[in-house]
Design an enzyme around this catalytic site. Sequence first.
Site, PDB file in Angstrom:
ATOM      1  N   CYS A  67       0.559   4.709   6.911  1.00  9.21           N
ATOM      2  CA  CYS A  67      -0.063   4.520   8.240  1.00  9.21           C
ATOM      3  C   CYS A  67       0.921   3.770   9.148  1.00  9.21           C
ATOM      4  CB  CYS A  67      -1.362   3.730   8.100  1.00  9.21           C
ATOM      5  SG  CYS A  67      -2.422   4.402   6.804  1.00  9.21           S
ATOM      6  N   CYS A  88     -19.292   2.695   8.921  1.00  6.60           N
ATOM      7  CA  CYS A  88     -18.533   2.028   9.980  1.00  6.60           C
ATOM      8  C   CYS A  88     -17.244   2.825  10.132  1.00  6.60           C
ATOM      9  CB  CYS A  88     -18.237   0.590   9.554  1.00  6.60           C
ATOM     10  SG  CYS A  88     -17.098  -0.266  10.654  1.00  6.60           S
ATOM     11  N   CYS A 144     -19.722  -5.522   3.870  1.00  5.20           N
ATOM     12  CA  CYS A 144     -18.977  -4.328   4.281  1.00  5.20           C
ATOM     13  C   CYS A 144     -17.697  -4.308   3.466  1.00  5.20           C
ATOM     14  CB  CYS A 144     -18.653  -4.416   5.773  1.00  5.20           C
ATOM     15  SG  CYS A 144     -17.658  -3.020   6.357  1.00  5.20           S
ATOM     16  N   CYS A 152       0.524  -0.041  10.290  1.00  5.29           N
ATOM     17  CA  CYS A 152       0.012  -1.067   9.371  1.00  5.29           C
ATOM     18  C   CYS A 152       1.073  -2.002   8.808  1.00  5.29           C
ATOM     19  CB  CYS A 152      -0.746  -0.385   8.229  1.00  5.29           C
ATOM     20  SG  CYS A 152      -1.667  -1.573   7.223  1.00  5.29           S
ATOM     21  N   ARG A 202     -17.746  -2.127  18.064  1.00  4.07           N
ATOM     22  CA  ARG A 202     -17.045  -3.403  17.815  1.00  4.07           C
ATOM     23  C   ARG A 202     -15.708  -3.455  18.538  1.00  4.07           C
ATOM     24  NH1 ARG A 202     -16.931  -3.440  12.590  1.00  4.07           N
ATOM     25  NH2 ARG A 202     -19.081  -4.146  12.616  1.00  4.07           N
ATOM     26  N   CYS A 214     -16.808  -8.631   5.777  1.00  8.32           N
ATOM     27  CA  CYS A 214     -16.076  -7.372   5.549  1.00  8.32           C
ATOM     28  C   CYS A 214     -14.861  -7.644   4.671  1.00  8.32           C
ATOM     29  CB  CYS A 214     -15.590  -6.787   6.867  1.00  8.32           C
ATOM     30  SG  CYS A 214     -16.886  -6.569   8.076  1.00  8.32           S
ATOM     31  N   CYS A 270       0.826  -1.211   0.000  1.00 10.65           N
ATOM     32  CA  CYS A 270       0.000   0.000   0.000  1.00 10.65           C
ATOM     33  C   CYS A 270       0.862   1.264   0.000  1.00 10.65           C
ATOM     34  CB  CYS A 270      -0.905  -0.010   1.236  1.00 10.65           C
ATOM     35  SG  CYS A 270      -2.053   1.372   1.265  1.00 10.65           S
TER      36      CYS A 270
HETATM   37  N1  SAM Z   1      -6.770   0.554   3.310  1.00 10.04           N
HETATM   38  C1  SAM Z   1      -8.017   0.812   3.891  1.00 10.04           C
HETATM   39  C2  SAM Z   1      -8.003   1.964   4.854  1.00 10.04           C
HETATM   40  O1  SAM Z   1      -6.962   2.273   5.381  1.00 10.04           O
HETATM   41  O2  SAM Z   1      -9.059   2.544   5.107  1.00 10.04           O
HETATM   42  C3  SAM Z   1      -8.641  -0.389   4.550  1.00 10.04           C
HETATM   43  C4  SAM Z   1      -7.844  -1.370   5.367  1.00 10.04           C
HETATM   44  S1  SAM Z   1      -7.178  -0.783   6.885  1.00 10.04           S
HETATM   45  C5  SAM Z   1      -6.067  -2.127   7.279  1.00 10.04           C
HETATM   46  C6  SAM Z   1      -8.487  -0.868   8.073  1.00 10.04           C
HETATM   47  C7  SAM Z   1      -8.220  -0.392   9.467  1.00 10.04           C
HETATM   48  O3  SAM Z   1      -7.569  -1.409  10.229  1.00 10.04           O
HETATM   49  C8  SAM Z   1      -7.317   0.814   9.678  1.00 10.04           C
HETATM   50  O4  SAM Z   1      -7.983   2.004   9.443  1.00 10.04           O
HETATM   51  C9  SAM Z   1      -6.915   0.674  11.126  1.00 10.04           C
HETATM   52  O5  SAM Z   1      -7.816   1.387  11.965  1.00 10.04           O
HETATM   53  C10 SAM Z   1      -7.013  -0.839  11.394  1.00 10.04           C
HETATM   54  N2  SAM Z   1      -5.688  -1.418  11.614  1.00 10.04           N
HETATM   55  C11 SAM Z   1      -4.738  -1.624  10.675  1.00 10.04           C
HETATM   56  N3  SAM Z   1      -3.625  -2.158  11.205  1.00 10.04           N
HETATM   57  C12 SAM Z   1      -3.859  -2.288  12.529  1.00 10.04           C
HETATM   58  C13 SAM Z   1      -3.076  -2.775  13.624  1.00 10.04           C
HETATM   59  N4  SAM Z   1      -1.833  -3.188  13.463  1.00 10.04           N
HETATM   60  N5  SAM Z   1      -3.634  -2.776  14.850  1.00 10.04           N
HETATM   61  C14 SAM Z   1      -4.903  -2.347  15.025  1.00 10.04           C
HETATM   62  N6  SAM Z   1      -5.677  -1.877  14.026  1.00 10.04           N
HETATM   63  C15 SAM Z   1      -5.172  -1.841  12.795  1.00 10.04           C
HETATM   64 FE1  SF4 Z   2      -2.862   1.132   3.414  1.00  7.15          FE
HETATM   65 FE2  SF4 Z   2      -2.752  -0.047   5.795  1.00  7.15          FE
HETATM   66 FE3  SF4 Z   2      -3.082   2.573   5.634  1.00  7.15          FE
HETATM   67 FE4  SF4 Z   2      -5.090   0.961   4.872  1.00  7.15          FE
HETATM   68  S1  SF4 Z   2      -4.264   1.163   6.925  1.00  7.15           S
HETATM   69  S2  SF4 Z   2      -4.323   2.759   3.796  1.00  7.15           S
HETATM   70  S3  SF4 Z   2      -3.896  -0.744   4.038  1.00  7.15           S
HETATM   71  S4  SF4 Z   2      -1.260   1.422   4.946  1.00  7.15           S
END
Ligand code: SAM
Ligand code: SF4
Length: 332
Positions: free
Chosen positions: A70, A201, A141, A73, A273, A110, A66
């Site tokens: 973030c 959500c 979702c 992630c 949730r 989801c 990606c």
């Molecule tokens: N890429 C899309 C986005 O960022 O909206 C969808 C997938 S993203 C992985 C969905 C959510 O998972 C993130 O917004 C974050 O809140 C949560 N998330 C991701 N990695 C995480 C982690 N290591 N621990 C807890 N929550 C996590």
């Molecule tokens: Fe990409 Fe992870 Fe950020 Fe979603 S949370 S936009 S998958 S880096």
Amino acid sequence: MSEAPVLKSVDSTASIGAIWHFSEAKKIYNLPFNDLLFRAHTVHRAQFDPNAVQLSRLLSIKTGGCAEDCGYCSQSAHYPTGLKASRLMEVEKVVTEARKAKEGGATRYCMGAAWRSPKDRDMDSIVAMVEGVRALGMETCMTLGMLSPHQASRLADAGLDYYNHNIDTSERFYREIITTRTFADRLETLANVREAGIKVCAGGILGMGETSDDHIAMLVTLANLPVPPESVPINMLIPIPGSKLADAAPVDPINFVRAIALARILMPQTHVRLSAGRTAMSDEMQALCFFAGANSIFVGDTLLTAENPGEDDDAGLFRRLGLKPMTLDAAE
Ligand code: SAM
Ligand code: SF4
Ligand code: DTB
């Protein structure tokens, strides 16, 4: 002994449709713990069966690589997390996995993609996934990153029930966690989703080094959206080796429960949730979260890329606590 007044009753409907001020929410978050739990549980009981928990199942339909940064992630290309990236899954395969989830008791499916936003060339497959999973009689979702108004209305036309798009934290702390998009960008997608008629959500993550004030500010932002989200996932950070937040200080579990309780009080009709991070929580901590107003979880032994308690652990937890899966009618 303290002369503080004893909380004896709660008006459980007073907060529906209210506009919340940070200072008022902060007073609630900081109530003596027993008073906070009493108030949250009273609100919860007035709206929901307190022993029913909605079960959702996640699938990563496009993993890793990606472009966003973030800091939490595993799927960001900015960090050496060791995750293998893969292409968008075939529609048939997604529907087969959804069928298995339904057989396991999940009512909502989801589907998540590691995208900043979907490409227009991917929309036909995405639409076919929504239609295929809906045809199984499950709620759908998706979480695909930022959506334009046009993309949101295509998903609405396909019958998508919910779109997940987290604000993740407070506006103040957001830039410490993500630099490739802004808090305002997130709110814009939420507005596009709402405008298209899809249920929202939106939630966040606790345990990224933020303060209690950031928990409160995040929940106030969600509660004060023109229409509060139907679903609010509260994740506890799963620290990902190699990511920016690999060594973040863990959230105080009592403050985590306080945040769940505040979410319930500020958004009485929302499904709250208890999302990522349950493998690191005791049954006792999860029990407190359910008492405080959490009434939805992800089931299955993987979330998107990280671990989740397996079916046997959750069956044991539900038995110990006398919980039951929420049926689809009650979840609406
Ligand atoms: N890429 C899309 C986005 O960022 O909206 C969808 C997938 S993203 C992985 C969905 C959510 O998972 C993130 O917004 C974050 O809140 C949560 N998330 C991701 N990695 C995480 C982690 N290591 N621990 C807890 N929550 C996590
Ligand atoms: Fe990409 Fe992870 Fe950020 Fe979603 S949370 S936009 S998958 S880096
Ligand atoms: C949400 O708030 N939590 C889910 C869902 N929305 C998409 C995702 C949790 C991801 C946990 C880390 C992983 O599996 O990689």
